[in-house]
Design an enzyme around this catalytic site. Sequence first.
Site, mmCIF file in Angstrom:
data_model
loop_
_atom_site.group_PDB
_atom_site.id
_atom_site.type_symbol
_atom_site.label_atom_id
_atom_site.label_comp_id
_atom_site.label_asym_id
_atom_site.label_seq_id
_atom_site.Cartn_x
_atom_site.Cartn_y
_atom_site.Cartn_z
ATOM 1 N N GLY A 15 -22.119 -0.384 -29.645
ATOM 2 C CA GLY A 15 -22.267 -1.779 -29.216
ATOM 3 C C GLY A 15 -23.612 -1.989 -28.558
ATOM 4 O O GLY A 15 -24.097 -1.118 -27.846
ATOM 5 N N ASN A 114 -22.278 8.043 -25.764
ATOM 6 C CA ASN A 114 -21.830 9.415 -26.011
ATOM 7 C C ASN A 114 -21.768 9.760 -27.490
ATOM 8 O O ASN A 114 -22.217 10.823 -27.915
ATOM 9 C CB ASN A 114 -20.408 9.593 -25.453
ATOM 10 C CG ASN A 114 -20.405 9.704 -23.949
ATOM 11 O OD1 ASN A 114 -21.288 10.327 -23.385
ATOM 12 N ND2 ASN A 114 -19.430 9.081 -23.311
ATOM 13 N N ASP A 144 -20.972 0.194 -20.808
ATOM 14 C CA ASP A 144 -19.799 0.754 -20.121
ATOM 15 C C ASP A 144 -20.155 1.728 -19.003
ATOM 16 O O ASP A 144 -19.305 2.044 -18.178
ATOM 17 C CB ASP A 144 -18.921 1.507 -21.135
ATOM 18 C CG ASP A 144 -18.211 0.576 -22.091
ATOM 19 O OD1 ASP A 144 -17.942 -0.570 -21.686
ATOM 20 O OD2 ASP A 144 -17.935 0.994 -23.226
ATOM 21 N N ARG A 196 -13.260 -0.377 -22.625
ATOM 22 C CA ARG A 196 -11.951 -0.001 -23.165
ATOM 23 C C ARG A 196 -11.117 0.794 -22.164
ATOM 24 O O ARG A 196 -9.977 0.511 -21.920
ATOM 25 C CB ARG A 196 -12.117 0.881 -24.405
ATOM 26 C CG ARG A 196 -12.758 0.218 -25.572
ATOM 27 C CD ARG A 196 -12.824 1.240 -26.717
ATOM 28 N NE ARG A 196 -13.775 0.785 -27.705
ATOM 29 C CZ ARG A 196 -15.012 1.233 -27.797
ATOM 30 N NH1 ARG A 196 -15.455 2.170 -26.975
ATOM 31 N NH2 ARG A 196 -15.821 0.759 -28.719
ATOM 32 N N GLN A 304 -20.940 -10.900 -23.100
ATOM 33 C CA GLN A 304 -21.323 -9.990 -22.021
ATOM 34 C C GLN A 304 -22.494 -9.099 -22.403
ATOM 35 O O GLN A 304 -23.235 -8.648 -21.555
ATOM 36 C CB GLN A 304 -20.142 -9.088 -21.642
ATOM 37 C CG GLN A 304 -18.988 -9.830 -21.046
ATOM 38 C CD GLN A 304 -17.699 -9.065 -21.135
ATOM 39 O OE1 GLN A 304 -17.517 -8.059 -20.455
ATOM 40 N NE2 GLN A 304 -16.781 -9.510 -21.987
#
Lengths: 430, 430
Positions: A15, A114, A144, A196, A304
């Site tokens: 993303g 990651n 994240d 998530r 976002q």
Amino acid sequence: MSPAPKNLIVAQSGGPSPVINNSLRGLVEASRDFGGIGTIYGGWHGIEGVLKEELLDLSSQSPDEIARLRITPAAGSIGTCRYKLRDHQNEDFDRILDVFKAHNVGYFCYIGGNDSMDTANKVAQMAHERGIDLVAVGVPKTIDNDVGDSEFKLIDHTPGYGSVARYWSHMVQFANEENAGSSPADPVLVLQAMGRRIGFIPAAARLADPERKLPLQIYLAEREISIEQIHDQVNDQLRRDGRAIVVVSEGLKIGDLGERKDSFGHTQFSSSEITVAQKLVNELNRRGLAVKGSARCNVPGTDQRHNMIYASTVDLEEAYKVGQKAARLAAEGESGFMATILRNDVPEYGVHYDKVPLPEVANSEREFLESWITDDGMDVTDEFVRYAAPLVGEDWVSIPMNRGRVRLAQLQPLFADQLLAKYTPQADRE
Amino acid sequence: MSPAPKNLIVAQSGGPSPVINNSLRGLVEASRDFGGIGTIYGGWHGIEGVLKEELLDLSSQSPDEIARLRITPAAGSIGTCRYKLRDHQNEDFDRILDVFKAHNVGYFCYIGGNDSMDTANKVAQMAHERGIDLVAVGVPKTIDNDVGDSEFKLIDHTPGYGSVARYWSHMVQFANEENAGSSPADPVLVLQAMGRRIGFIPAAARLADPERKLPLQIYLAEREISIEQIHDQVNDQLRRDGRAIVVVSEGLKIGDLGERKDSFGHTQFSSSEITVAQKLVNELNRRGLAVKGSARCNVPGTDQRHNMIYASTVDLEEAYKVGQKAARLAAEGESGFMATILRNDVPEYGVHYDKVPLPEVANSEREFLESWITDDGMDVTDEFVRYAAPLVGEDWVSIPMNRGRVRLAQLQPLFADQLLAKYTPQADRE
């Protein structure tokens, strides 16, 4: 005569973020200055573009447009992907090497989280095993903030997070004006945050109100809670304040959402049949509120991560510099590392840039600290606020306008000639 | 000795907007300058606050905080409501007059849309019928732009619309960067716009792309269409461009949403059991896309009307001036009118301020012009773009920051003493 300098491929995966293009810009602008690096190509939609031999020539783009990547959010300029290189898919690995060879590529830089570091690591290892001269470098990016370790020694925070944190800090302040104003009809406003499994994004809502004056509740996916408990806690808030703002993580486990999975096996909450915010609103309205009116929800979704207006100036600067650092690592032949951002060990906020081995970040995963969640499970602590507050910055990013529209980077479709036979990535075959 | 000047009550009704507080500011700042007007009170949450005798003293607030209403979105400062004064509820009408009498109120200004103009009109008529000396004035406000007539003679556009139009213009540009970047995994991005029945808000998405270069489809509630047709049209777009951005009106009729109603009888889409965007995404994913990947949706909800960063500078200016105009009408004793904005009849964009009788706006309702929707039902015409484009402005509004947070107006809770017995509004009784 010395051989032609090796070319560089930079690509993006996962993303996007408001500042991902700024890492790309830092990498491209710095690489231009290193004599040892030839043409800079962008893999079109990440490793998929490498597999398909779709290489956007970034060296031939106008420097003004490259500079404009600073204020261009998300990944529309060279694209991103969610393509996973699986260990047994040897044809894909062979193809990547063929493309590198055909285009004299000696440097591969992958921007992402990651999973992307895992891809960069696999490419680096594969090249090493086969005795191929390739420098593979990772550039961290994830809204994240879950790349690295929970001791913050591999990386303090990832570029992208500061801007999303700022999004939530400001959004909740504005939403509070809405909720305060409209509360006789809509006393509960539920806002759904991305992330998530990990709570850094919803937690940033607390930055809107570090002194805890607003009727704000924050529920992270990390802490188990039932709809009954949330309903009780919201009604308690309504009895006290007449209104409530509830921030929920998209991954909060309060029931089946009809999830869809991406090719990494990750849940795509934005494509689920129902959202957790909607589910909560439905249950709150069905069970009844302690005051008159209804609960309602906003699900901003990808806004976002594609909204440039909220970009943190700190985040912009750091995203750029970590891209620069990656270019330097590449130019110096430091293969198998990710460029990283580490916080200086002094009270005033500041960072320095370093490198960490790709296998360490590919296989580690940061968790949100249990100690940062309050005992009642609906807030985060002052310690978290101290960690996150410096990342959002003070100034607004200045975005040029042209006749009422924002003026974003517009790269030209200058692709390298395709020299190889057409190839369908293994995962895309029927 | 001359009698004390009569006091003024200003109140707000309906959904807020980013610039509603600027009309309030214009009204308060101008009223301060008129010798004939005494204390300025804000009805706390609209007519509900009048009924409950909750009157916020605006004259005693710091002028700096009143000035800061300019950059404070939504209605958190004095609140809004969705309380409907019904013809037969005589106790409510009697109560309003009692409150006016107890607090020496001679001026009543109501900021809002059609329903609010209906309330202002009823109060004006009631006062007139009972021979009471009261000046009632309306101030237009609605993000939907549905106040007035479809010939644009009563009002050209309502304050609030320009800012929401800008929100959509910019949001679609940013969302396009996201969709272009992420399309291998998420080729379809569905964005849900506000506007229950009227298409001005989703239509503004076209301002992002007046030259029609983006893979953008816009579906207004005015035009009947089936999910099958949308699915076909989206897949056609995917075959051409590999991706699609789909803007849908929250009121698009493609199936049951489990709607809830507010006290005006209006559907509250943000509180429905499912959204139209979610329904469409589920159907697109179920029926299948013409390319790999999933459809996803964003439902920004109230962010459209509480986000200050996208505020149109044109809208800000006009919202302020129409508030000023209302104060002038009140001071001049022009009861039973709404202040209005009319476009100058010259090629360069400009407006002037005038008045229209409240009964005309209370009972009229603007429609989106049928001729502004394209034949294929998934776009709006150049003529609409010419109407809407000047409203979004060129500059960014400058919002002060303090330690990473936005610095919004903070009014003090200075309420007028309650002189009457406690009263429960009729609609709020068990």
